[in-house]
Design an enzyme around this catalytic site. Structure first.
Site, short mmCIF file in Angstrom:
data_model
loop_
_atom_site.label_atom_id
_atom_site.label_comp_id
_atom_site.label_asym_id
_atom_site.label_seq_id
_atom_site.Cartn_x
_atom_site.Cartn_y
_atom_site.Cartn_z
N ASP A 343 87.51 -16.67 -124.66
CA ASP A 343 86.92 -15.56 -124.80
C ASP A 343 87.27 -14.08 -124.12
O ASP A 343 88.63 -14.59 -123.18
CB ASP A 343 85.68 -15.94 -123.55
N ASP A 532 83.92 -18.78 -119.31
CA ASP A 532 83.55 -18.17 -118.29
C ASP A 532 82.55 -18.08 -117.23
O ASP A 532 82.74 -17.50 -116.07
CB ASP A 532 84.66 -17.17 -117.71
N ASP A 536 78.88 -17.64 -122.23
CA ASP A 536 79.27 -18.73 -122.34
C ASP A 536 79.51 -19.90 -122.75
O ASP A 536 80.08 -20.51 -123.79
CB ASP A 536 81.23 -18.69 -122.11
#
Length: 644
Positions: A343, A532, A536
């Protein structure tokens, strides 16, 4: 690093081993020099060495005998305790038989030595396990004992599980923070070392977030609880650590199944080795001796002990650097990881806005001053980044008017400041120089005159380029998935050296992209997703291995991931990869070393070439060497500051 102190039990066992070893050495040397069976001139002279060796045998082996009896009563017959008892008591029985039939006495010393050196191996295992457990037990120390709940007449000390959301708790200097919450009174410094491994303390004040497990260092604070204990950070981490050993690797599962069928098989083979050739040759003592040697060396201690110990040491080594691995299966799989999907925001970048460019440079201070005046009362992340970049107290006395979708107008008499996007400039007829940089552009004008512009962008983490470079050098594919536009994604990817990226993705699109990559990868490939937080979580769970960044305080990260990096530091990925590689290397070394040595000595024992002393090495010696090799996993991987 501080030396690992032995537990009381380890000290007691070591003392017992040393006493037994000393007595055995004295008896053995005298026996070989003068022959203890000849001290008393009688056909029963062999009873003297038998009594001496038996005394040492019970000193060193009473617990092994008890475990064997207890396990047999519970239906667990074929384990290492059973093998040790059969082999050693068999050796004593052989010595009695040879003594009673007038033959040269042998078997007492070997039977005693087998159990003695087996206990040495067990002690090494206990010490090695304790050494690996040290890092993990440091995490277990974060469990809070109590919480001081504020009441009308003072405060009440209660169990953390009794505290409710919204309660105000008081945390005094030196106490652990028992629950997650927000500071409502006071300011202090927190020690987060037990959670993150980060040695530098963290300063917090009113409205600052605190997480359970930290230690309050300097001042009393009052905290409004935001999570109940079962849902707190410390509770989730403790649960993760306590259950890490339940997730076994393929190698461990193989060894467990191997021992289950292997042990009864070798017992049967040993019995046949004693009976069939003994019946044919009538030389029972020789073949019983060979069978006992065969039984000693066949004990799978080296494999059964060293393989799980290697993985446990690997998990312990990782935890020492703030990397929580949920099980040895993930450590085993991570060694093969060759595709890393990241990400962007909060993972490769800091996830906070900062002023990255000021145009023109010659008016830098004036542009920041005027922008800070306009933005000083706004809580928008972009506004806060401008005030932070200015770094001084902004002038007061201006009337600030927020113009929706355009920006802010600050007025003080005839002095008028405009701070916003290009539409704000256009709507006020102000000529401006367009900024083409990547990020959010804030234009600043004063009294109808354009002053300059600020470029606000998400900062790339300092370690991102280094870590991506390391992974690329390992032959791994590195891909970024982001919701940002193509231009920003391309810029970040080129700056840090990613092998690929996908831009303008919604959370569900990230799952789709990971699914495509999972479908396209080979059977031996392993895909890791690094994220994080909440957005996600679906992708962390879908990937082969989910790695959560900044796991402290992130419920979704702890729940959905397989590996949690307690520090918000990407370098933990490369470090975990090195630990996983070393762990698997040592596991394979121990498997092949143990099997080859044992197979060779088994064959030699069956043919009478190897005696029981060599069999002792084949069992205990190989086990000790395998354990010492496994202890190498828990070595240093990065330089650490010396303890003061």
């Amino acid at each position: 690093m501080k030396k690992l102190a032995m537990s009381r039990k380890e000290k007691k066992n070591l003392t017992r081993i040393l006493v037994a070893l000393g007595l055995f050495a004295i008896i053995f040397i005298i026996d070989k020099v003068i022959g203890l069976d000849s001290v008393f001139e009688s056909s029963y002279g062999w009873l003297f060495p038998f009594a001496l060796y038996l005394a040492v045998y019970f000193i060193i082996g009473y617990d092994v005998l008890w475990k064997a009896i207890r396990n047999i009563s519970h239906g667990q017959v074929f384990d290492e305790n059973f093998l040790m008892c059969v082999a050693t008591l068999g050796a004593f029985a052989l010595g009695i038989y040879r003594g009673a039939t007038g033959q040269e006495v042998e078997g007492f010393d070997e039977g005693c030595a087998v159990l003695l050196f087996y206990q040495v191996g067990e002690w090494f295992q206990s010490y090695a396990t304790g050494r690996s457990r040290k890092s993990i037990s440091a995490l277990m120390d974060i469990r809070p004992d109590y919480a001081n709940v504020k009441r009308d007449d003072g405060f009440e000390q209660v169990d953390p599980s009794e505290v409710k959301i919204g309660d105000i708790i008081v945390v005094n200097p030196g106490e652990k923070v028992p629950l997650d919450g927000i500071i409502v009174k006071g300011a202090t410094t927190l020690d987060t070392k037990a959670l993150t491994g980060e040695s530098l303390p963290r300063d917090v004040a009113v409205d600052g977030e605190v997480i359970s497990g930290c230690v309050n260092l300097t001042s009393q604070i009052e905290v409004k609880v935001t999570k109940e204990f079962y849902d707190s950070t410390v509770s989730k981490i403790l649960d993760l650590v306590e259950n890490a050993s339940s997730q076994k690797s393929k190698a461990e599962n193989f060894i467990t199944k191997f021992a289950k069928y292997y042990t009864p098989t070798v017992v049967i083979v040993a019995v046949l080795l004693a009976i069939i050739p003994g019946a044919i040759t009538k030389d029972w003592s020789t073949w019983v001796y060979r069978a006992l040697s065969f039984l000693v060396v066949s004990c799978p201690c080296a494999l059964v002990i060293s393989i799980p110990l290697s993985f446990f040491a690997g998990i312990g080594a990782a935890s020492r650097y703030g990397i929580l691995v949920k099980g040895s299966n993930y450590l085993e799989k991570f060694n093969k990881a060759n595709t890393f999907v990241f990400d962007k925001t909060g993972t490769l970048t800091k996830g906070n806005f900062a002023v990255t460019k000021i145009s023109p440079e010659s008016d830098k201070e004036e542009i920041l001053r005027l922008a800070a005046i306009a933005e000083q009362d706004s809580n928008h992340p972009i506004a806060r980044s401008i005030v932070s970049a200015y770094g001084k107290e902004a002038e007061r006395g201006y009337t600030l008017t927020n113009i929706a979708g355009l920006g802010i107008e600050a007025t003080n008499g005839e002095d008028k400041i405009y701070c916003g996007n290009e539409k704000l400039m256009q709507s006020n007829g102000i000529q401006f120089e367009k900024e083409e940089g990547l990020g959010t552009v804030v234009y600043v004008a004063r009294n109808g005159q354009f002053i300059g512009s600020l470029l606000i962008a998400d900062e790339i983490k300092e370690e991102s380029e280094q870590v991506i470079g390391e992974l690329n050098s390992m032959g791994c594919q590195t891909v970024m998935l982001t919701g940002d536009n193509e231009a920003i994604a391309k810029s970040v990817a080129s700056q840090i050296g990613l092998t690929g990226y996908k831009a303008s993705l919604l959370p569900q699109n990230k799952v789709e992209e990971v699914d495509k990559m999972l479908s396209a990868k080979g059977s031996n490939d392993v895909l890791c997703f690094v994220g994080d937080g909440i957005n996600d979580a679906p992708v962390l769970m879908r990937s082969d291995i989910g790695i959560a960044m900044g796991g402290v305080g992130s419920d979704a990260a702890i729940e959905a991931s397989d590996i949690v990096l307690m520090k918000d530091d990407l370098r933990g990925i490369a470090l975990a990869k090195r630990i996983a590689k070393k762990t698997m290397t040592i596991v394979l070394e121990n498997i092949w070393f143990s099997l080859i040595i044992k197979l060779a000595i088994l064959v030699l024992s069956a043919f009478g070439i190897a005696n029981m002393w060599i069999a002792v090495f084949g069992d205990v010696g190989v086990a000790v060497l395998a354990i010492l090799n496994a202890m190498r996993v828990n070595s240093k991987y990065i330089k650490e500051p010396k303890d003061k």
